[in-house]
Design a protein around this motif. Structure first.
Motif, PDB file in Angstrom:
ATOM      1  N   TYR A 266       1.651   0.184  -3.237  1.00 47.49           N
ATOM      2  CA  TYR A 266       0.554   0.458  -4.175  1.00 47.49           C
ATOM      3  C   TYR A 266      -0.802   0.346  -3.491  1.00 47.49           C
ATOM      4  N   PHE A 267      -1.687   1.249  -3.926  1.00 51.57           N
ATOM      5  CA  PHE A 267      -3.095   1.176  -3.550  1.00 51.57           C
ATOM      6  C   PHE A 267      -3.904   1.152  -4.838  1.00 51.57           C
ATOM      7  N   GLY A 271     -12.048   1.508  -9.534  1.00 53.52           N
ATOM      8  CA  GLY A 271     -12.207   2.093 -10.861  1.00 53.52           C
ATOM      9  C   GLY A 271     -11.042   1.856 -11.802  1.00 53.52           C
ATOM     10  N   GLY A 272     -10.044   1.082 -11.388  1.00 56.06           N
ATOM     11  CA  GLY A 272      -8.943   0.743 -12.282  1.00 56.06           C
ATOM     12  C   GLY A 272      -7.729   1.639 -12.173  1.00 56.06           C
ATOM     13  N   SER A 273      -7.605   2.404 -11.087  1.00 59.98           N
ATOM     14  CA  SER A 273      -6.449   3.284 -10.896  1.00 59.98           C
ATOM     15  C   SER A 273      -5.500   2.687  -9.867  1.00 59.98           C
ATOM     16  N   VAL A 274      -4.270   3.180  -9.885  1.00 58.15           N
ATOM     17  CA  VAL A 274      -3.283   2.800  -8.883  1.00 58.15           C
ATOM     18  C   VAL A 274      -2.628   4.069  -8.341  1.00 58.15           C
ATOM     19  N   VAL A 275      -2.399   4.088  -7.029  1.00 58.37           N
ATOM     20  CA  VAL A 275      -1.659   5.164  -6.376  1.00 58.37           C
ATOM     21  C   VAL A 275      -0.359   4.564  -5.870  1.00 58.37           C
ATOM     22  N   ALA A 276       0.761   5.071  -6.376  1.00 59.19           N
ATOM     23  CA  ALA A 276       2.084   4.624  -5.922  1.00 59.19           C
ATOM     24  C   ALA A 276       2.538   5.558  -4.815  1.00 59.19           C
TER      25      ALA A 276
END
Length: 583
Positions: A266-267, A271-276
């Motif tokens: 995860y990154f 801004g409150g997002s996640v990149v899997a």
């Protein structure tokens, strides 16, 4: 979708990204050309007038060693240029040192001030562009590379010194300990052999052994120094919990639920997002779009892009939505259509009317045969899981390869236990097929996940399963039923489509040996879904092969998983459409 940047600012950003990339690429090409110049210069005879000047100040062995050093520096520059292209900081440091040594070598081997000047100017340009080389190497690998180099140097120092001292009868030169030590260092650093050379085969073998140690250790250390950052540990429980919270509130597609499976890292963005994502080689392959507030999409893409660049990774996104394409192109990415998602509008789905006669016939026939569709809400009990596992194992045996992962769920007890499941039971109570579901992402939709059936089933079993699923979903008030991605469908159908998409269209027609893409697409098309395109986002055209390989590796693990399918093609389609009975 809210846009956080105006069209003008997006174009400015693309120009800035392009200028930086082309500046680095240009200097990398110049370094490669300098490597070629070094090799050609070392192979060319020096000018006699300049040699006469050098003869007054240095011995022949120094000139010979300098010529060899220039040659090796040329090969080193050729190797380093590729890492410079990747903005590698370690490559920048090493290249700067090699260029300086190269300039000195050109002067010492023949007063070749033209080549020395080129190396010096190139070193200056490299220094001026130093801030553009920010990609870091893997810290443990760097430490290991330095340790190996130092250990090999010390070992070779002792090995060579004692060897020359004790085996001097195999050489024309008589070595005492100081001269043996100096000769060993020269061989390890400059690859300069001793005097007239060995007088026996064993002496030649001894020299070759020093060369082998030097080349091997230098090559291994260089690879370790330039290695991209490696992910050595899975996501922590705290990271998974944080990702789960974001998915629960911001997930828009079924991929959001799959982002929580244990093959993802995860990154998180400010801004409150996640990149899997899954790291495959140098490619950080994200599953779908960043999950988070729509207003954070553009910033999340850029943040992940910068994060990957800092780690010497290539950022890529798999199965992105059409409405997000503009944000990727503004960040300098390229897009490739890879298929279509099949979305059934449940408001218009019905078993009534002439057009749906086929579905009614399927349901009525299975009812007469005593087959039933049974819905099991989570959590599933152990006995049911074991029964489903037997069906799944039998289904996998027909495919001749392991389960796919990454953008698909797989049979994992903890995962499946928390999934709703629809099973088909025969009149004898035996489970002949099942499908698990991903509900609530988005809240008005539900998606199919695992689809499994036994090797021999009643003709139309999967039709009956999906008719039952659609009826159940409509009865539960869902608006959309997602049948999943139809890979390569709708790709390259038009003459004005990109060449690569038309090439994928050709693959689509010829990949039935490994996977029945066309049969699966035809099965989904029977339910008259609306088709929505999905895309693969990748950095540059030259990066596409590496990204495509990463997609395969993320799904199958290794190429070994594909070997059984290559040697023994599946004997049954993914969706059985004819009756299969024991012979």
């Amino acid at each position: 979708m809210p846009q956080s940047h105006s069209p003008a600012s997006r174009w400015v950003n693309r120009i800035e990204v392009g200028v930086e990339q082309w500046g680095v690429s240009f200097i990398a090409l110049l370094v490669a050309l300098m490597g070629v110049v070094n090799v050609l210069s070392a192979l060319s005879p020096a000018l006699h007038a300049r040699l006469r000047v050098l003869d007054r100040f240095m011995v022949l062995e120094v000139r010979t060693g300098s010529r060899l050093a220039v040659t090796l520096a040329g090969f080193a520059l050729l190797l380093l240029s590729r890492s410079l292209w990747r903005h590698k900081y370690a490559a920048w440091v090493l290249t700067l040192g090699v260029l300086i040594l190269s300039a000195l070598g050109h002067l010492l081997k023949g007063l070749d001030y033209e080549e020395a000047g080129l190396a010096a100017v190139l070193a200056l340009l490299l220094w001026l562009l130093r801030h553009r080389f920010h990609a870091r190497s893997d810290p443990p690998s760097v430490r290991q590379g330095i340790q190996v180099l130092l250990s090999a140097f010390l070992f070779t120092l002792v090995y060579g010194t004692l060897g020359f001292y004790l085996l001097d009868r195999h050489f024309h030169t008589q070595f005492d300990l100081p001269t043996a030590l100096v000769q060993t260092v020269r061989m390890f650093v400059q690859f300069t052999p001793p005097g007239p050379g060995p007088v026996t085969h064993f002496g030649r073998y001894f020299l070759d052994s020093i060369y082998v140690v030097a080349v091997t250790t230098f090559g291994y250390s260089l690879w370790m120094l330039l290695r991209p950052v490696v992910l050595r540990a899975p996501a922590t429980p705290a990271e998974r919990a944080r990702a789960a919270d974001i998915v629960a509130t911001q997930g828009r597609t079924p991929l959001a639920r799959l982002a929580l499976l244990n093959d993802k890292a995860y990154f998180f963005t400010p801004g409150g997002s996640v990149v899997a994502f899954s790291l495959q080689g140098r490619v950080a392959l994200a599953l779908g779009d960043p999950i988070g507030p729509p207003a954070d999409l553009a910033d999340a893409i850029r943040a992940f892009q910068a994060f990957c660049a800092h780690n010497d990774w290539l950022a890529a996104f798999y199965q992105t939505l059409p409405e997000t394409l503009e944000a990727y192109t503004a960040a300098g990415f390229n897009a490739l259509k890879i298929g279509q998602e099949a979305l059934v509008d449940l408001a218009t789905f019905s078993l009534e009317g002439r057009a749906n006669k086929e579905f009614r016939n399927v349901k009525n026939r299975f009812s007469r045969l005593g087959h039933t569709a049974v819905f099991h809400p989570p959590p599933l009990d152990h006995a049911l899981l074991e029964a489903l596992r037997a069906v799944s194992d039998e289904w996998l045996s027909t495919r001749g390869m392991a389960e796919l992962r990454f953008s698909l769920g797989w049979f994992d007890d903890d995962y499946l236990r928390q999934s709703p499941v629809m099973v088909i039971r025969t009149a004898e109570g035996r489970i002949s097929a099942f499908a698990s579901l991903i509900p609530g992402l988005p809240p008005q939709g539900v998606s199919v996940d695992l689809m499994r059936h036994r090797r021999r089933t009643e003709s139309g079993t999967m039709d009956f399963l999906f008719v039952s699923l659609l009826e159940w979903a409509k009865g539960m008030g869902y608006a959309v039923f997602d049948l999943g991605l139809s890979a390569l469908a709708g790709v390259g159908e038009h003459s004005d489509d990109p060449v690569i998409e038309r090439a994928l269209r050709s693959l689509y027609r010829n990949l039935a040996r490994f996977y029945n893409y066309q049969g699966l697409h035809a099965f989904k098309a029977k339910f008259r879904p609306r088709w929505e395109p999905r895309y693969l986002i990748y950095p540059q055209p030259l990066d596409l092969p590496a990204v495509a390989l990463a997609v395969v590796r993320a799904h199958v693990g290794t190429w070994r998983a594909l070997l059984p399918a290559w040697r023994h093609p599946p004997k049954a389609d993914i969706i059985p459409t004819i009756e299969e009975r024991p012979s």
